[in-house]
Scaffold this motif. Sequence first.
Motif, short mmCIF file in Angstrom:
data_model
loop_
_atom_site.label_atom_id
_atom_site.label_comp_id
_atom_site.label_asym_id
_atom_site.label_seq_id
_atom_site.Cartn_x
_atom_site.Cartn_y
_atom_site.Cartn_z
N VAL A 143 0.86 -1.19 0.00
CA VAL A 143 0.00 0.00 0.00
C VAL A 143 0.89 1.24 0.00
O VAL A 143 1.58 1.52 1.00
N PRO A 144 0.93 2.00 -1.07
CA PRO A 144 1.80 3.17 -1.14
C PRO A 144 1.29 4.31 -0.26
O PRO A 144 0.08 4.56 -0.19
N ASP A 145 2.22 4.99 0.41
CA ASP A 145 1.82 6.17 1.18
C ASP A 145 1.76 7.38 0.26
O ASP A 145 1.99 7.28 -0.96
N GLU A 146 1.46 8.54 0.81
CA GLU A 146 1.28 9.73 -0.03
C GLU A 146 2.56 10.12 -0.75
O GLU A 146 2.53 10.58 -1.89
N ALA A 147 3.71 9.93 -0.10
CA ALA A 147 4.98 10.25 -0.75
C ALA A 147 5.20 9.33 -1.95
O ALA A 147 5.65 9.77 -3.03
N ALA A 148 4.88 8.05 -1.79
CA ALA A 148 5.04 7.10 -2.90
C ALA A 148 4.08 7.44 -4.04
O ALA A 148 4.42 7.29 -5.22
N LEU A 149 2.89 7.91 -3.71
CA LEU A 149 1.95 8.30 -4.76
C LEU A 149 2.44 9.52 -5.53
O LEU A 149 2.26 9.61 -6.75
#
Length: 396
Positions: free
Chosen positions: A132-138
């Motif tokens: 599950v990607p966090d906001e930084a990964a998105l």
Amino acid sequence: MPDVFAPAQLGPLTLRNRVIKAATFEGRTPDALVTEELIDFHREIAAGGVGLTTVAYCAVAPGGRTDRHQIWMRPEAVPGLRRLTEAVHAAGAAVSAQIGHAGPVANAASNRAPALAPSPLFSPLSMRRMHVPDEAALRDIVADYATAARLAEDAGFDALEIHFGHNYLVSAFLSPLLNRRSDGYGGSPANRARLAREIACAVREAVGNRLAVTAKLNMEDGIRGGLGLTESLRVAAWLEEDGALDALELTAGSSLLNPMLLFHGAAPRREFARVLPGPARWGFRLVGRSFLKEYPYTEAYLLDRARQFRRELSMPLILLGGITNHDTMRRAMAEGFDFVAMGRALLREPDLLRRIQSDHGTRSACIHCNECMPTIYTGTRCVLRLDSPGHATAST
């Protein structure tokens, strides 16, 4: 009513007609790079008369492929892609790159990279939990789309199609069933649409008005609790408001849970069971009937859903699904659609469009058996074509 065979404007791009070859994964990139077979595939389609052919699938990151045998956009891919775009241009057509991230549809075991999902999910493809990607990964993923867009421009593409459908990553974020997040990318419809809107704007900023930019959007997922027509209409209205897209191609169905809603016609269960790798084959034998549902084939089978988008939106729309003859094309134009997209009929007869243009009474030889679907593992083709490798008689 516009003439489907007259030149038409798609954003900054002038097409020779209003017919687009829909993105269908070609299965001709075993090393994740362009091959001569892929070039020949699109050269033949272009010579057959379409205005625009679409190269599928160009992932924005290695883990964004459904498996490792797909192109992912990187500098090493550009020379081969440039040879492909030059071949299509020489045949008289324009060419689009479908860019996207497979998300939960990716096979992590094949890619050797985690499959991504908006919320915790278990992957039956790789038999492991998804990341599950966090906001930084998105934010990094949004940047990957912009980079892919610039590479496509370097390779000579005329247009980009951003994949927002079929429960690939962005589509999974749009789904209330698959997106159970509580941050800025989950919860409300506006939050779930945030990733799609950010990506569309980032791609437009990357290529300016030099390339046409479209998106393939699910009108509905076709699964209980998934994205439905009402919410999809809201997403489409937001995308129109943002002004980053030149057109929307309207689709339906989930590659993860209900792929046949996109295709309609016969469900090739036995054929898939023969070609899937061992563990997946046994699993498919257990759930194949519920996974590959059957929807009766009719011409323009997505039209009833698409009409609702045509009533609500002013932006150009591309009608997909059961477009095989001139009567259906004229019907689409009469109902206000700007372009039509063809897939399986052109696998059967790549020159179909030229023959329709010469004789409006021409009918497609495609019988909608869908036995082209399992050939994605060995080179996507119509098994009924006499010159097709592995030619066989399809069941109806």
